[in-house]
Design an enzyme around this catalytic site. Structure first.
Site, PDB file in Angstrom:
ATOM      1  N   ASP A 192       0.875  -1.242   0.056  1.00 56.88           N
ATOM      2  CA  ASP A 192       0.155  -0.097  -0.146  1.00 56.88           C
ATOM      3  C   ASP A 192       0.920   1.232  -0.109  1.00 56.88           C
ATOM      4  O   ASP A 192       1.561   1.263  -0.766  1.00 56.88           O
ATOM      5  CB  ASP A 192      -0.976  -0.027   1.100  1.00 56.88           C
ATOM      6  CG  ASP A 192      -2.076   0.999   1.034  1.00 56.88           C
ATOM      7  OD1 ASP A 192      -2.061   2.160   1.612  1.00 56.88           O
ATOM      8  OD2 ASP A 192      -2.973   0.509   0.152  1.00 56.88           O
ATOM      9  N   TYR A 225      -2.483  11.440   1.963  1.00 51.84           N
ATOM     10  CA  TYR A 225      -3.134  11.321   0.773  1.00 51.84           C
ATOM     11  C   TYR A 225      -3.193  13.012   0.306  1.00 51.84           C
ATOM     12  O   TYR A 225      -3.229  13.352  -0.785  1.00 51.84           O
ATOM     13  CB  TYR A 225      -4.315  10.911   0.794  1.00 51.84           C
ATOM     14  CG  TYR A 225      -4.254   9.421   1.002  1.00 51.84           C
ATOM     15  CD1 TYR A 225      -4.374   8.705  -0.052  1.00 51.84           C
ATOM     16  CD2 TYR A 225      -4.290   8.818   2.121  1.00 51.84           C
ATOM     17  CE1 TYR A 225      -4.669   7.276   0.211  1.00 51.84           C
ATOM     18  CE2 TYR A 225      -4.297   7.396   2.360  1.00 51.84           C
ATOM     19  CZ  TYR A 225      -4.239   6.673   1.463  1.00 51.84           C
ATOM     20  OH  TYR A 225      -4.326   5.126   1.545  1.00 51.84           O
ATOM     21  N   HIS A 251      -6.996  -6.792  -1.192  1.00 48.83           N
ATOM     22  CA  HIS A 251      -5.968  -5.777  -1.324  1.00 48.83           C
ATOM     23  C   HIS A 251      -5.065  -6.199   0.018  1.00 48.83           C
ATOM     24  O   HIS A 251      -3.823  -5.761  -0.112  1.00 48.83           O
ATOM     25  CB  HIS A 251      -6.617  -4.342  -1.165  1.00 48.83           C
ATOM     26  CG  HIS A 251      -5.389  -3.159  -0.683  1.00 48.83           C
ATOM     27  ND1 HIS A 251      -4.822  -2.599  -1.798  1.00 48.83           N
ATOM     28  CD2 HIS A 251      -5.180  -2.723   0.268  1.00 48.83           C
ATOM     29  CE1 HIS A 251      -4.022  -1.744  -1.474  1.00 48.83           C
ATOM     30  NE2 HIS A 251      -4.276  -1.679  -0.159  1.00 48.83           N
TER      31      HIS A 251
END
Length: 416
Positions: A223, A335, A390
């Site tokens: 990730d 982010y 994921h």
């Protein structure tokens, strides 16, 4: 070829002025016998020009050789010629910012409606109530999965299975980046810029890597850790002996893939939500971090294999750091800095690379795996794990241990 003096062909005689094959440049006629390329000289308007071949200097505005004048381009003309390009770049930036703002607002509305539905279903007390976990769950800080000596390690938790697999043969270090777990949490978005995160990783490798004086490591990331692992391996290849990345895109490859496959924008909609101030923190904290729980455990986005579903204690290990004061904003700042610059295609990392991808990754299209393989150099490997989500380190630790062990054992064959 066409020259300022007419048509000339190399086979019919001399070049227009010197009798040797050359080329016309903005500074006059140049031929290979002069030594350097035309760009090898130092030129400034109004100053002397140094000939790279013989070391002599001539007045600016003359050519090398026989005195054909060079006509420097006026700065106003140059600015005029560059104006359309500058305008297009400015327009592109404006459209990108506008598109990002629209996507962020749309995601905020969609997730906000989810929050309203949660409020109506559970009521205000359950929705806005979440408790700070005073003590770390077992396994985070009690030494179950290794010593907490070199670094204060918390919420490195997803690596616990692989740490146990590899610790008998390797020195294994799992760490939380700044802002996660018990690592430092400097305030403000600017404290989580890409260059600072990469600097943290490089410093850890230099401190703990081997051999002393020229430290290297096998770098493994998942990730966000994988996103940063791509950057470290490309920008500091001397630190990375081999690279293993799980379900994490390289930013330039991701940008190109998303342009060709807009459906990836829907998978990444949470990224646009995280561009907004305060709202992501509020939504993530609702109902004691119900949205985080959903990401990890739901049928659509969570771990697919029932045998490896997270227990309530394991979920608490993930939520412990987020529940502490100021624990939510730092991970979201990662982010918020994602669009500070335009991702540019980098040269692929020179290190041998193993890329692992879950075929049922809800956040990243599995076709990103082959897209990366086309970008990487041989001997790169891609392994797509059928039916996996994921959350590969949690869901498939044993197959991962086997694949990584084979990769580290020296086999570097290119794979599909």
């Amino acid at each position: 070829m066409v020259t300022p003096w007419g048509w000339w062909h190399p086979g019919i005689g001399d070049t227009p002025d010197s009798g040797t094959l050359g080329m016309v440049t903005p500074w006059g006629w140049w031929h290979p016998g002069d030594g350097d390329t035309p760009d090898g000289a130092t030129r400034e308007i109004g100053q002397a020009v140094t000939h790279p071949g013989n070391g002599t200097a001539e007045a600016a505005g003359t050519r090398w050789g026989q005195g054909v004048p060079a006509v420097p381009m006026p700065s106003r003309l140059l600015s005029l010629l560059l104006a359309p390009t500058r305008l297009l770049l400015a327009l592109r930036r404006l459209l990108a910012r506008g598109g990002l703002a629209v996507a962020a607002v749309a995601s905020g509305v969609a997730f906000g409606l989810w929050g309203v539905a949660l409020l109506l279903r559970r009521g205000p007390r359950a929705t806005f109530g979440w408790h700070r976990r005073a003590a770390a769950p077992p396994g985070l800080a009690d030494g179950t999965f290794g010593e907490h000596r070199h670094l204060r390690l918390q919420n490195w938790f997803c690596w616990r299975h692989l740490m146990q697999e590899f610790s008998p043969r390797f020195r294994v270090v799992a760490l939380d980046l700044r802002g996660y777990g018990d690592s430092e949490k400097p305030p403000g978005r600017d404290s989580y810029r890409l260059e600072l995160l990469l600097g943290d990783i490089c410093e850890v490798i230099e401190a703990l890597g081997t051999p002393p004086g020229a430290p290297r490591c096998v770098l493994v990331g998942h990730d966000w850790g994988g996103v940063l692992a791509w950057e470290v391996a490309s920008s500091h290849p001397q630190l990375v002996e081999k690279l293993v990345v799980m379900d994490a895109p390289q930013r330039g490859v991701m940008a190109g893939f998303t342009a060709r496959h807009p459906s990836q924008l829907l998978r990444s909609c949470y990224i646009f939500l995280f561009q907004l101030p305060w709202l992501p923190e509020l939504l993530l904290s609702l109902a004691d971090f119900q949205l985080v729980r959903t990401f990890l455990t739901s049928v659509q986005t969570g771990i697919q294999d029932p045998a490896w579903q997270l227990s309530e204690q394991e979920l608490d290990s993930y939520l412990f750091g987020l529940s502490q004061p100021g624990g939510l904003s730092p991970p979201i700042h990662y982010y918020r800095n994602l669009f500070r610059d335009t991702p540019v295609p980098r040269e692929p990392p020179p290190s041998p690379t193993l890329l692992l991808w879950g075929s049922r990754d809800a956040f990243l299209d599995p076709r990103l795996g082959p897209a990366h393989l086309r970008w990487l150099r041989p001997p790169a490997r891609l392994r797509l794990l059928p039916g996996a989500s994921h959350w590969l380190p949690e869901e498939r630790p044993r197959p991962l241990a086997q694949l990584i062990g084979e990769f580290l054992g020296g086999g570097d064959k290119e794979g599909p």
